[in-house]
Motif scaffolding. Structure first.
Motif, PDB file in Angstrom:
ATOM      1  N   ARG A 100      45.510  50.218  47.845  1.00 27.57           N
ATOM      2  CA  ARG A 100      43.565  49.425  47.415  1.00 27.57           C
ATOM      3  C   ARG A 100      43.775  48.032  48.606  1.00 27.57           C
ATOM      4  O   ARG A 100      43.287  47.102  47.835  1.00 27.57           O
ATOM      5  CB  ARG A 100      43.229  49.204  46.411  1.00 27.57           C
ATOM      6  CG  ARG A 100      43.611  50.649  45.313  1.00 27.57           C
ATOM      7  CD  ARG A 100      43.708  50.721  44.041  1.00 27.57           C
ATOM      8  NE  ARG A 100      44.006  49.668  43.518  1.00 27.57           N
ATOM      9  CZ  ARG A 100      44.729  49.733  42.855  1.00 27.57           C
ATOM     10  NH1 ARG A 100      45.689  50.944  42.911  1.00 27.57           N
ATOM     11  NH2 ARG A 100      45.351  48.910  42.140  1.00 27.57           N
ATOM     12  N   GLY A 126      40.899  46.547  46.557  1.00 29.96           N
ATOM     13  CA  GLY A 126      41.028  45.360  45.219  1.00 29.96           C
ATOM     14  C   GLY A 126      40.872  44.098  46.625  1.00 29.96           C
ATOM     15  O   GLY A 126      41.386  43.185  46.401  1.00 29.96           O
ATOM     16  N   ARG A 168      48.893  41.495  43.632  1.00 30.67           N
ATOM     17  CA  ARG A 168      47.282  41.321  43.629  1.00 30.67           C
ATOM     18  C   ARG A 168      47.084  42.436  43.128  1.00 30.67           C
ATOM     19  O   ARG A 168      46.036  42.766  42.589  1.00 30.67           O
ATOM     20  CB  ARG A 168      46.966  40.435  44.745  1.00 30.67           C
ATOM     21  CG  ARG A 168      45.699  40.273  44.449  1.00 30.67           C
ATOM     22  CD  ARG A 168      45.483  39.343  43.852  1.00 30.67           C
ATOM     23  NE  ARG A 168      44.609  37.746  44.421  1.00 30.67           N
ATOM     24  CZ  ARG A 168      44.645  36.339  44.377  1.00 30.67           C
ATOM     25  NH1 ARG A 168      45.581  36.228  43.540  1.00 30.67           N
ATOM     26  NH2 ARG A 168      42.936  36.195  43.956  1.00 30.67           N
ATOM     27  N   ALA A 169      47.430  43.415  43.909  1.00 35.44           N
ATOM     28  CA  ALA A 169      46.239  44.572  43.476  1.00 35.44           C
ATOM     29  C   ALA A 169      46.728  45.239  41.678  1.00 35.44           C
ATOM     30  O   ALA A 169      46.022  45.946  41.380  1.00 35.44           O
ATOM     31  CB  ALA A 169      46.626  45.800  44.698  1.00 35.44           C
ATOM     32  N   ALA A 170      47.845  45.009  41.717  1.00 37.82           N
ATOM     33  CA  ALA A 170      48.370  45.183  40.221  1.00 37.82           C
ATOM     34  C   ALA A 170      47.359  44.754  39.304  1.00 37.82           C
ATOM     35  O   ALA A 170      47.774  45.715  37.902  1.00 37.82           O
ATOM     36  CB  ALA A 170      50.045  45.108  39.877  1.00 37.82           C
ATOM     37  N   MET A 171      46.889  43.725  39.659  1.00 37.38           N
ATOM     38  CA  MET A 171      46.320  43.335  38.908  1.00 37.38           C
ATOM     39  C   MET A 171      44.932  43.265  37.646  1.00 37.38           C
ATOM     40  O   MET A 171      44.100  44.607  38.809  1.00 37.38           O
ATOM     41  CB  MET A 171      46.228  41.168  38.758  1.00 37.38           C
ATOM     42  CG  MET A 171      47.813  40.949  38.903  1.00 37.38           C
ATOM     43  SD  MET A 171      47.359  39.506  39.016  1.00 37.38           S
ATOM     44  CE  MET A 171      49.174  38.885  39.576  1.00 37.38           C
ATOM     45  N   ALA A 199      45.867  36.223  33.413  1.00 35.91           N
ATOM     46  CA  ALA A 199      44.921  37.231  34.357  1.00 35.91           C
ATOM     47  C   ALA A 199      46.226  38.015  34.028  1.00 35.91           C
ATOM     48  O   ALA A 199      45.580  39.598  34.178  1.00 35.91           O
ATOM     49  CB  ALA A 199      44.717  36.359  35.373  1.00 35.91           C
ATOM     50  N   PRO A 200      47.375  37.992  34.350  1.00 33.31           N
ATOM     51  CA  PRO A 200      48.550  38.329  35.175  1.00 33.31           C
ATOM     52  C   PRO A 200      49.145  39.710  33.935  1.00 33.31           C
ATOM     53  O   PRO A 200      49.454  40.709  34.119  1.00 33.31           O
ATOM     54  CB  PRO A 200      49.887  37.978  35.424  1.00 33.31           C
ATOM     55  CG  PRO A 200      49.443  37.052  35.318  1.00 33.31           C
ATOM     56  CD  PRO A 200      47.960  36.289  35.090  1.00 33.31           C
ATOM     57  N   PHE A 239      44.755  50.678  34.031  1.00 28.20           N
ATOM     58  CA  PHE A 239      43.475  50.080  34.533  1.00 28.20           C
ATOM     59  C   PHE A 239      42.222  50.668  35.809  1.00 28.20           C
ATOM     60  O   PHE A 239      43.213  51.401  36.002  1.00 28.20           O
ATOM     61  CB  PHE A 239      43.908  48.599  35.539  1.00 28.20           C
ATOM     62  CG  PHE A 239      44.475  47.316  35.469  1.00 28.20           C
ATOM     63  CD1 PHE A 239      43.737  47.384  33.664  1.00 28.20           C
ATOM     64  CD2 PHE A 239      45.511  46.255  35.960  1.00 28.20           C
ATOM     65  CE1 PHE A 239      44.980  45.922  32.923  1.00 28.20           C
ATOM     66  CE2 PHE A 239      45.943  45.329  35.223  1.00 28.20           C
ATOM     67  CZ  PHE A 239      45.595  45.033  33.965  1.00 28.20           C
ATOM     68  N   TRP A 272      40.865  50.606  38.520  1.00 26.53           N
ATOM     69  CA  TRP A 272      40.630  49.651  39.847  1.00 26.53           C
ATOM     70  C   TRP A 272      39.625  49.457  40.616  1.00 26.53           C
ATOM     71  O   TRP A 272      39.931  48.778  41.075  1.00 26.53           O
ATOM     72  CB  TRP A 272      41.798  50.526  40.263  1.00 26.53           C
ATOM     73  CG  TRP A 272      43.713  50.590  40.231  1.00 26.53           C
ATOM     74  CD1 TRP A 272      43.769  51.698  39.835  1.00 26.53           C
ATOM     75  CD2 TRP A 272      43.941  49.866  39.866  1.00 26.53           C
ATOM     76  NE1 TRP A 272      45.441  51.444  39.597  1.00 26.53           N
ATOM     77  CE2 TRP A 272      45.437  50.266  39.685  1.00 26.53           C
ATOM     78  CE3 TRP A 272      43.996  48.330  39.371  1.00 26.53           C
ATOM     79  CZ2 TRP A 272      46.511  49.350  38.806  1.00 26.53           C
ATOM     80  CZ3 TRP A 272      44.909  46.965  38.962  1.00 26.53           C
ATOM     81  CH2 TRP A 272      45.833  48.213  38.794  1.00 26.53           C
ATOM     82  N   ARG A 275      36.849  47.061  41.795  1.00 28.32           N
ATOM     83  CA  ARG A 275      36.099  45.716  41.858  1.00 28.32           C
ATOM     84  C   ARG A 275      34.569  45.534  41.468  1.00 28.32           C
ATOM     85  O   ARG A 275      34.235  46.480  42.235  1.00 28.32           O
ATOM     86  CB  ARG A 275      36.618  45.066  42.639  1.00 28.32           C
ATOM     87  CG  ARG A 275      38.052  44.528  43.029  1.00 28.32           C
ATOM     88  CD  ARG A 275      38.771  44.127  42.561  1.00 28.32           C
ATOM     89  NE  ARG A 275      38.951  42.173  42.366  1.00 28.32           N
ATOM     90  CZ  ARG A 275      38.395  41.564  42.839  1.00 28.32           C
ATOM     91  NH1 ARG A 275      40.083  41.342  43.326  1.00 28.32           N
ATOM     92  NH2 ARG A 275      38.251  40.024  43.311  1.00 28.32           N
TER      93      ARG A 275
END
Lengths: 543, 543
Positions: free
Chosen positions: A269, A320, A476-479, B170-171, B538, B540, B542
């Motif tokens: 992603r 993402g 980052r892409a996993a958040m 966030a994480p 999630f 994914w 955005r």
């Protein structure tokens, strides 16, 4: 989830041309451009919603955005724009409700963002290019129709006993006038908050004299005098225009990207956007730029980036994180930047700089995480350094065996401001504004110097680089995509707020919230049931 | 819907007293107040979540708000506040996750709003009362714990190899640090956006030297020197304090309301708040006010209004519209206002004015529609006129047989600013600032004069009044609660944005959006699954 069907539609394309406009008529009469809305009901971008009463969808707005861009570049003689309608008794009834009702959450949000950007372009044309606009309301303007009107400098409304301006979104649809409307009421037209409150809850709107008294329109002449009053307003706008002289160029079709490449990796992603430095020498004069036309690097490259960003937003929802890279000859970028800065008073050069500014703002407003990556061979200098400054993080390789450098140019000194009105350097260094000047004067900086100057987030060495970058992108892409969107919207725009940042941050954030609430989009929600016999049912709890 | 269970819990009460504090220890040492957090795990406000590791719920914050209020009124000798923890190695781990996970959307939103108000009170104490604060981090501060720290002027963090500051929201939870944290990072501490981005995604946080380098804390001494460094910071804060001298008073329990009455009509979902003018003469001096103590009208009446507003927010979610009325002797209000304005340099009077200011801001930030109603016998003058100016609409009866009037006082001239930093009159008249002075100098105005002055939204005559008011309330109460909340949040705060308006409008609106997203609160959302063995899943896309 519903959003996963977003890509079931064919991808949205943002290029068009006046010859192919379906919904707008663009005509020129000396210094006046006339943009007339005449929406074709059956020609919606997607099937399932007739565009009745000059209601609009994304396709209508794509044409509007194109028209504004062409007035800027192709018509330097234009000193004022008139926005009006070719339909009788209706100017524009706003965004099409059935389109909104049948769209995914993500599409609604991105649609509103694009329409907001286009409205702001109208205002930027007035403020920065000397092309003010008049909205000639020969009929009712409701919802997004009135939002288009208040994006213009002047509004003339026909006082014919029926034409009104209105914001029926809250009372009829349980959503907000989301294309900047509420902000423009109280912050641009500075309408008293209690009158703005009343106006925004009266579904049928306000007509004639009262619309003038409340400040909603500037003049409301009787139908018989309408054309005469519009003419007077337009003449006044032309007279006050401060448009700079410059040569016309034609915006050619983009064709295959020449300066921008986009790599998409569906599995991680992650998208990689690489922007190339110009291969040619900079023009010697504004006339030389005009001869190059829209194929000049400073126009073509940034139009490509704009197109790529819109593609990411609308057609690549699963991406993402975006890696921003640059490649090519840094000296060439600096030479083109120097040319632009030196000739900034020329009309064509000015429009070119404003284009770059708008594209970079489009990046600021794109809900993806951006990590810029400087490696040997990269050229994050001048206008391309803005990509690194616009990014959420900037990774710069600390390589003892290969030069990696960055450098500022006059283009970083305020010619490409963010929506908050500040340059990206000023926004970055709010804590110590003296750092801005130091970066501007530093000349070429290697990685250690750039770290010291405050430009770099992390500077892994050549041994760690690959692993660190891979892990950073993976993490980052996993958040959660939503948490990242909200976080970035709060961290990117420190400092002053403007009409623009208020629209994107305050109004849009509330609208996004409402766009998810069952009272609007639930089975019994007002947006869902619009036009159906059932009445919406609300959960009455105030939150 | 889930939200309809919000009232299944016993109502929240906001009155407390240091003698009854469960979670905080409030101690005084000359000019220094020491607020130490020592949360009792088993004493949460509602059952079902142990408050481990100094995590907090609304009950903990109610005590904090009370402590700050008492330092202001009961301890004029205090010139600095130290916020710290009595637990070993942990300062505060933030809002309790299980509490958040098990709360309704409406409760989460109102909880965050209240905690934001309390944090802002700390900053107002520093800016307006001359009581700066130091956060002595003798252990880790994460999430809302660090948000409490950055609401203080100075932060000292023990560099012991384990204590960190962090925003793990966030994480770990897929939500935002929502108590002003992101805004304070980039706008208050002016931390570089890329470092703020990195910090807000590193769940384990940042320690010691790096925390100082990034600007997250002001000093990070080794454990052995911690007390000494804290002492030095506190002495510096005391030395710079500009606290005005004034007498102490005791804040007595509110008891039954004496000056405010609240009528709730569950059927129409309308509440009526009536505020009474003082029955007594104004004090002759600040000493006289001190003798009256907290029973003085200017303290008791506004504390009652504050309590009533919090009750509406937390315990009356179904109320949609609030009628604001006033009754009593207008001359008495003007006399009390004159007393306050004349003695505004006195410490106690200053705190009284700041209390009124905070209560009115609480009203601005309450998600209900407010319509103020002026009828014969009402007294919308001076400080009580602010109620009408804070209202979304102001209806004033145009009655030929009975006088209805309004009047400004010096209290309307900037002593009670909104969150945007402007007076309510200045915010109202952004379009023509000269109208502010005209209202301030106009003296008593009847309905027609008040309409001309721009103070009145609608002025029905005595024949139409009852019907018009009834219909206005019915129509308002019938609209979507969410659309009204979003609309009011956009119309109430024209003009400049401040840290405070950014927190409430930008950060909170995004958080409200995220608080509804399946990635956070869905069955597989991160907030829902926190502490459980399953990993969140999630969507994914955005947005």
């Amino acid at each position: 989830m519903a959003d996963n069907h977003a890509t079931a539609h064919p991808p949205v394309r943002f290029e068009t041309h006046p010859d192919r406009y379906i919904h707008w008529n663009l005509a020129f009469d000396g210094p006046v451009a006339r943009l007339s809305m005449d929406v074709k009901e059956e020609k919606g971008l997607r099937p399932g919603y007739p565009l009745k009463l000059n209601s609009y969808d994304l396709g209508v707005d794509i044409e509007l955005a194109d028209a504004l861009q062409r007035i800027r570049f192709e018509h330097p003689e234009v000193k004022a724009v008139v926005v009006t309608s070719l339909k009788d008794r209706i100017f524009c009834s706003g965004a099409n409700i059935y389109m909104l009702g049948s769209s995914t959450h993500g599409f609604k949000v991105n649609f509103c963002k694009f329409t907001n950007e286009t409205r702001l372009y109208l205002e930027e044309m007035s403020a920065e290019s000397g092309i003010p606009s008049l909205c000639a309301l020969n009929g009712t303007a409701s919802g997004g129709g009135y939002e288009l009107a208040i994006a213009c400098d002047d509004i003339v409304l026909a006082d014919d006993g029926s034409s009104a301006v209105s914001f029926p979104e809250a009372p009829l649809l349980a959503v907000l006038p989301g294309t900047g409307g509420l902000t423009r009421l109280v912050d641009k037209r500075k309408i008293r908050r209690d009158l703005a409150d009343a106006f925004s809850t009266i579904a049928e709107g306000v007509r004639g004299k009262r619309a003038v008294e409340w400040g909603l329109v500037d003049e409301a002449p009787p139908k018989a005098k309408f054309d005469e009053v519009v003419k007077r307003h337009v003449e006044a706008l032309v007279a006050k225009s401060k448009r700079r002289p410059g040569k016309a160029i034609t915006l050619a079709p983009l064709g295959e990207y020449k300066h921008v490449s986009v790599d998409l990796d569906a599995k991680t992603r992650v998208a990689t956007i690489t922007m190339k430095a110009p291969a040619d020498k900079a023009p010697a004069s504004a006339d030389d730029l005009a001869k190059l036309g829209s194929s000049a690097w400073c126009i073509q490259a940034w139009r490509e980036l704009d197109d790529a960003l819109l593609d990411l937003r609308f057609n690549q929802p699963n991406i993402g994180v975006v890696a921003l890279k640059t490649t090519g000859n840094a000296d060439n970028v600096l030479a083109w930047d120097a040319f632009l800065a030196k000739n900034k008073e020329d009309g064509l050069v000015r429009e070119t700089i404003l284009l770059m500014k708008r594209v970079l703002k489009r990046l600021d407003m794109t809900a993806k995480s951006f990590f810029a990556l400087a490696e040997p061979g990269s050229c994050f200098v001048g206008s391309l350094l803005e990509l690194a400054l616009a990014a959420d993080r900037f990774y710069m390789k600390d390589d003892p065996d290969a030069e990696v450098s960055v450098q500022a140019s006059p283009m970083n000194a305020g010619l490409l401001p963010m929506g908050n009105g500040l340059s990206r350097l000023s926004t970055r260094f709010l804590a110590d504004p003296s750092l801005v000047g130091r970066v501007l004067e530093a000349g070429k900086m290697d990685t250690q110097a750039a770290v010291k100057a405050g430009l770099v987030t992390f500077a892994p060495d050549d041994i760690d680089w690959d692993d660190e970058i891979r892990i950073a992108f993976e993490e980052r892409a996993a958040m959660s995509p939503d948490a990242m969107t909200g976080m970035e919207a709060n961290l990117r725009f420190a400092g002053p707020e403007t009409l623009e940042t208020k629209i994107f941050a305050r109004l849009s954030a509330w609208q996004n919230w409402i766009f998810q609430r069952p009272n609007a989009v639930g089975e019994k929600g007002a947006l869902t049931l619009y036009g159906k016999p059932e009445r919406p049912e609300f959960n009455w709890q105030r939150t």
